[in-house]
Design a protein around this motif. Structure first.
Motif, mmCIF file in Angstrom:
data_model
loop_
_atom_site.group_PDB
_atom_site.id
_atom_site.type_symbol
_atom_site.label_atom_id
_atom_site.label_comp_id
_atom_site.label_asym_id
_atom_site.label_seq_id
_atom_site.Cartn_x
_atom_site.Cartn_y
_atom_site.Cartn_z
ATOM 1 N N ILE A 199 0.844 -1.190 0.000
ATOM 2 C CA ILE A 199 0.000 0.000 0.000
ATOM 3 C C ILE A 199 0.881 1.242 0.000
ATOM 4 C CG2 ILE A 199 -1.639 1.373 1.348
ATOM 5 C CD1 ILE A 199 -2.740 -1.273 2.459
ATOM 6 N N ILE A 200 0.650 2.110 -0.973
ATOM 7 C CA ILE A 200 1.271 3.435 -1.007
ATOM 8 C C ILE A 200 0.183 4.410 -0.590
ATOM 9 C CG2 ILE A 200 2.334 5.183 -2.479
ATOM 10 C CD1 ILE A 200 3.041 2.645 -4.317
ATOM 11 N N SER A 201 0.363 5.067 0.543
ATOM 12 C CA SER A 201 -0.706 5.887 1.104
ATOM 13 C C SER A 201 -0.308 7.360 1.147
ATOM 14 C CB SER A 201 -1.057 5.397 2.514
ATOM 15 O OG SER A 201 0.043 5.551 3.381
ATOM 16 N N SER A 202 -1.322 8.193 1.425
ATOM 17 C CA SER A 202 -1.114 9.641 1.584
ATOM 18 C C SER A 202 -0.336 10.240 0.415
ATOM 19 C CB SER A 202 -0.399 9.939 2.909
ATOM 20 O OG SER A 202 -1.160 9.487 4.004
ATOM 21 N N ALA A 237 3.866 7.439 2.432
ATOM 22 C CA ALA A 237 4.217 6.232 3.177
ATOM 23 C C ALA A 237 3.953 5.004 2.321
ATOM 24 C CB ALA A 237 3.429 6.153 4.483
ATOM 25 N N GLY A 238 4.686 3.927 2.640
ATOM 26 C CA GLY A 238 4.503 2.664 1.945
ATOM 27 C C GLY A 238 4.568 1.515 2.925
ATOM 28 N N TYR A 239 3.655 0.549 2.774
ATOM 29 C CA TYR A 239 3.565 -0.563 3.716
ATOM 30 C C TYR A 239 3.429 -1.885 2.967
ATOM 31 C CZ TYR A 239 2.427 3.334 6.782
ATOM 32 O OH TYR A 239 2.464 4.532 7.450
ATOM 33 N N VAL A 240 4.082 -2.897 3.503
ATOM 34 C CA VAL A 240 3.907 -4.275 3.055
ATOM 35 C C VAL A 240 3.485 -5.067 4.284
ATOM 36 C CG1 VAL A 240 5.025 -6.318 2.107
ATOM 37 C CG2 VAL A 240 5.592 -4.048 1.212
ATOM 38 N N LYS A 241 2.254 -5.554 4.241
ATOM 39 C CA LYS A 241 1.627 -6.145 5.430
ATOM 40 C C LYS A 241 1.673 -5.086 6.531
ATOM 41 C CE LYS A 241 2.538 -10.882 4.009
ATOM 42 N NZ LYS A 241 3.154 -12.186 4.328
ATOM 43 N N ASP A 242 2.260 -5.388 7.664
ATOM 44 C CA ASP A 242 2.306 -4.409 8.758
ATOM 45 C C ASP A 242 3.643 -3.681 8.835
ATOM 46 O OD1 ASP A 242 -0.272 -5.044 9.586
ATOM 47 O OD2 ASP A 242 0.437 -6.705 10.834
ATOM 48 N N LYS A 243 4.492 -3.892 7.851
ATOM 49 C CA LYS A 243 5.823 -3.302 7.874
ATOM 50 C C LYS A 243 5.854 -1.991 7.087
ATOM 51 C CE LYS A 243 10.615 -4.236 6.471
ATOM 52 N NZ LYS A 243 11.523 -5.225 5.816
ATOM 53 N N ALA A 244 6.385 -0.950 7.710
ATOM 54 C CA ALA A 244 6.560 0.328 7.017
ATOM 55 C C ALA A 244 7.830 0.271 6.178
ATOM 56 C CB ALA A 244 6.651 1.468 8.023
ATOM 57 N N ILE A 245 7.680 0.412 4.868
ATOM 58 C CA ILE A 245 8.825 0.426 3.957
ATOM 59 C C ILE A 245 9.448 1.823 3.926
ATOM 60 C CG2 ILE A 245 9.609 -0.053 1.608
ATOM 61 C CD1 ILE A 245 8.506 -2.450 3.278
ATOM 62 N N PHE A 246 8.601 2.839 3.989
ATOM 63 C CA PHE A 246 9.081 4.213 4.088
ATOM 64 C C PHE A 246 7.968 5.069 4.675
ATOM 65 C CE2 PHE A 246 7.215 3.661 -0.114
ATOM 66 C CZ PHE A 246 6.409 4.770 -0.269
ATOM 67 N N GLU A 247 8.350 6.121 5.379
ATOM 68 C CA GLU A 247 7.408 7.088 5.934
ATOM 69 C C GLU A 247 8.064 8.463 5.947
ATOM 70 O OE1 GLU A 247 4.639 4.561 9.098
ATOM 71 O OE2 GLU A 247 6.412 5.630 9.832
ATOM 72 N N LYS A 260 8.069 4.146 -7.083
ATOM 73 C CA LYS A 260 9.490 3.825 -7.289
ATOM 74 C C LYS A 260 10.064 3.076 -6.081
ATOM 75 C CE LYS A 260 10.440 7.846 -10.224
ATOM 76 N NZ LYS A 260 11.172 9.147 -10.321
ATOM 77 N N LYS A 261 9.744 3.550 -4.889
ATOM 78 C CA LYS A 261 10.252 2.902 -3.679
ATOM 79 C C LYS A 261 9.673 1.494 -3.528
ATOM 80 C CE LYS A 261 11.042 7.157 -1.034
ATOM 81 N NZ LYS A 261 12.459 6.944 -0.707
ATOM 82 N N MET A 262 8.395 1.323 -3.860
ATOM 83 C CA MET A 262 7.771 0.011 -3.728
ATOM 84 C C MET A 262 8.344 -0.969 -4.746
ATOM 85 S SD MET A 262 5.642 -1.469 -1.681
ATOM 86 C CE MET A 262 4.644 -0.169 -0.932
ATOM 87 N N LEU A 263 8.560 -0.528 -5.964
ATOM 88 C CA LEU A 263 9.168 -1.395 -6.971
ATOM 89 C C LEU A 263 10.568 -1.814 -6.542
ATOM 90 C CD1 LEU A 263 8.074 0.440 -10.256
ATOM 91 C CD2 LEU A 263 7.220 -1.764 -9.439
ATOM 92 N N HIS A 264 11.318 -0.872 -5.994
ATOM 93 C CA HIS A 264 12.673 -1.191 -5.529
ATOM 94 C C HIS A 264 12.633 -2.238 -4.423
ATOM 95 C CE1 HIS A 264 16.894 -0.582 -4.536
ATOM 96 N NE2 HIS A 264 16.543 -0.462 -3.271
ATOM 97 N N TYR A 265 11.685 -2.102 -3.510
ATOM 98 C CA TYR A 265 11.584 -3.045 -2.399
ATOM 99 C C TYR A 265 11.336 -4.467 -2.904
ATOM 100 C CZ TYR A 265 9.871 -5.376 1.798
ATOM 101 O OH TYR A 265 9.691 -6.261 2.830
ATOM 102 N N VAL A 294 5.139 16.306 2.027
ATOM 103 C CA VAL A 294 6.535 16.727 1.985
ATOM 104 C C VAL A 294 6.908 17.109 0.544
ATOM 105 C CG1 VAL A 294 8.910 15.844 2.161
ATOM 106 C CG2 VAL A 294 7.280 15.453 4.019
ATOM 107 N N ALA A 295 7.823 18.037 0.400
ATOM 108 C CA ALA A 295 8.258 18.485 -0.923
ATOM 109 C C ALA A 295 8.767 17.320 -1.761
ATOM 110 C CB ALA A 295 9.355 19.535 -0.777
ATOM 111 N N ASN A 296 8.389 17.328 -3.024
ATOM 112 C CA ASN A 296 8.858 16.348 -4.017
ATOM 113 C C ASN A 296 8.405 14.921 -3.722
ATOM 114 O OD1 ASN A 296 10.377 18.416 -5.401
ATOM 115 N ND2 ASN A 296 11.894 18.249 -3.748
ATOM 116 N N VAL A 297 7.290 14.787 -3.047
ATOM 117 C CA VAL A 297 6.697 13.472 -2.780
ATOM 118 C C VAL A 297 5.354 13.390 -3.484
ATOM 119 C CG1 VAL A 297 5.625 12.040 -0.994
ATOM 120 C CG2 VAL A 297 7.868 13.043 -0.599
ATOM 121 N N ASN A 298 5.100 12.267 -4.145
ATOM 122 C CA ASN A 298 3.820 12.026 -4.815
ATOM 123 C C ASN A 298 3.658 10.522 -5.029
ATOM 124 O OD1 ASN A 298 5.288 11.376 -7.310
ATOM 125 N ND2 ASN A 298 5.575 13.594 -7.519
ATOM 126 N N LYS A 299 2.613 10.134 -5.722
ATOM 127 C CA LYS A 299 2.382 8.698 -5.933
ATOM 128 C C LYS A 299 3.516 8.055 -6.732
ATOM 129 C CE LYS A 299 -2.657 8.541 -5.525
ATOM 130 N NZ LYS A 299 -3.922 8.054 -6.116
#
Length: 290
Positions: free
Chosen positions: A65-68, A72-82, A215-220, A205-210
């Motif tokens: 899930i890529i939210s907000s 933020a990005g989550y896989v199950k209950d784990k935060a990949i980035f916030e 990109k971060k989720m694909l990398h993970y 935050v500046a320079n943050v979007n879907k």
């Protein structure tokens, strides 16, 4: 066209959510089928992650899930980035929102969205019935639900990690004036804004979007950025559409959105448009026969 993408990113409001803010059983079914056949399916939404469980059927699962809007990005209950809004920005924006009597919701990580008690009267006035004709039903229902039970009214700002601000106005004139005010604030503290309807604006935050979240989720997952497909309906989906290989707009999207994508669904979000699109054009023949 991407006939069998490796990764699919789905917006929520106006896409997999109908105008009553629910994900149908058919949508869950097609997501399950895609994942069972080795495709990755992700949510990419402007909503905070904590909102999602109340909107989906029992047993609903995706790979991440890529939210907000990419905060933020989550896989199950784990935060990949916030990412988190600077506290200085939070204080300044709330002060200006009060000055202009703009409805707002501040989303801390791991807690209910908040607003200050001293702002409650003008915020309640902003979402009193009748619903303005130009406001979407799903957005109106969400705001009324927020006022009644979702907002945690505080005497002061609490927390130090915030995923986003959401702002709403019942008139387009007022929300546009607020957007102008945000541009003035941005001269002192940089940030990104995102719009999903003619009556709202969100701050991240500046320079943050879907797209940055994707990109971060694909990398993970060690996935390449090719053979990716996204389905959405509004302006906050534009960075996502520009990033993926194949962009699909919902039938209920605006003409402006439809003009820049690769395809448009045959059905709206109220008629299971995502289910029908993925079933007829994406799912392999072996799945179609099931």
């Amino acid at each position: 066209m991407v006939t069998k993408p490796k990764a699919i990113f789905l917006d929520m409001d106006g896409t997999i959510l109908n105008h009553n803010n629910k994900v149908s059983g058919l949508t869950k079914q097609i997501i399950d089928e895609l994942r069972d056949n080795g495709l990755y399916v992700f949510i990419a939404t402007g909503r905070a992650a904590d909102e999602i469980s109340d909107l989906v059927p029992d047993g609903f699962q995706v790979d991440g899930i890529i939210s907000s809007n990419g905060m933020a990005g989550y896989v199950k209950d784990k935060a990949i980035f916030e990412h988190s809004l600077p506290f200085e920005l939070v204080e300044k924006v709330i002060e200006k929102a009060r000055e202009h009597k703009v409805y707002y919701e501040l989303f801390p990580y791991g807690a209910d969205r908040i607003a200050l008690q001293q702002d409650r009267i003008f915020m309640e006035d902003e979402v009193k019935d009748p619903k303005p004709e130009s406001v979407g039903l799903n957005e109106w229902l969400s705001r009324q639900e927020a006022i009644k039970e979702a907002i945690d009214w505080k005497s002061q700002i609490e927390g130090n990690k915030f995923s986003k601000f959401y702002f709403f106005a019942r008139t387009k004139e007022n929300i546009n004036q607020w957007k102008d005010e945000l541009e003035k604030i941005k001269q002192d503290i940089d940030f990104t804004t995102s719009i999903s309807s003619a009556h709202n604006v969100e701050v991240m935050v500046a320079n943050v979007n879907k797209a940055t979240g994707i990109k971060k989720m694909l990398h993970y997952f060690d996935l390449s950025d090719v053979e990716t497909l996204a389905v959405g309906d509004s302006n906050n989906d534009l960075p996502m559409f520009q990033f993926v290989d194949y962009a699909v707009a919902m039938k209920n999207a605006s003409d402006q959105i439809k003009e820049i994508v690769d395809d448009v669904t045959e059905f709206t979000c109220d008629d299971d448009g995502v289910y029908h699109y993925l079933k007829s054009l994406i799912v392999p023949s072996s799945i179609k026969s099931t």
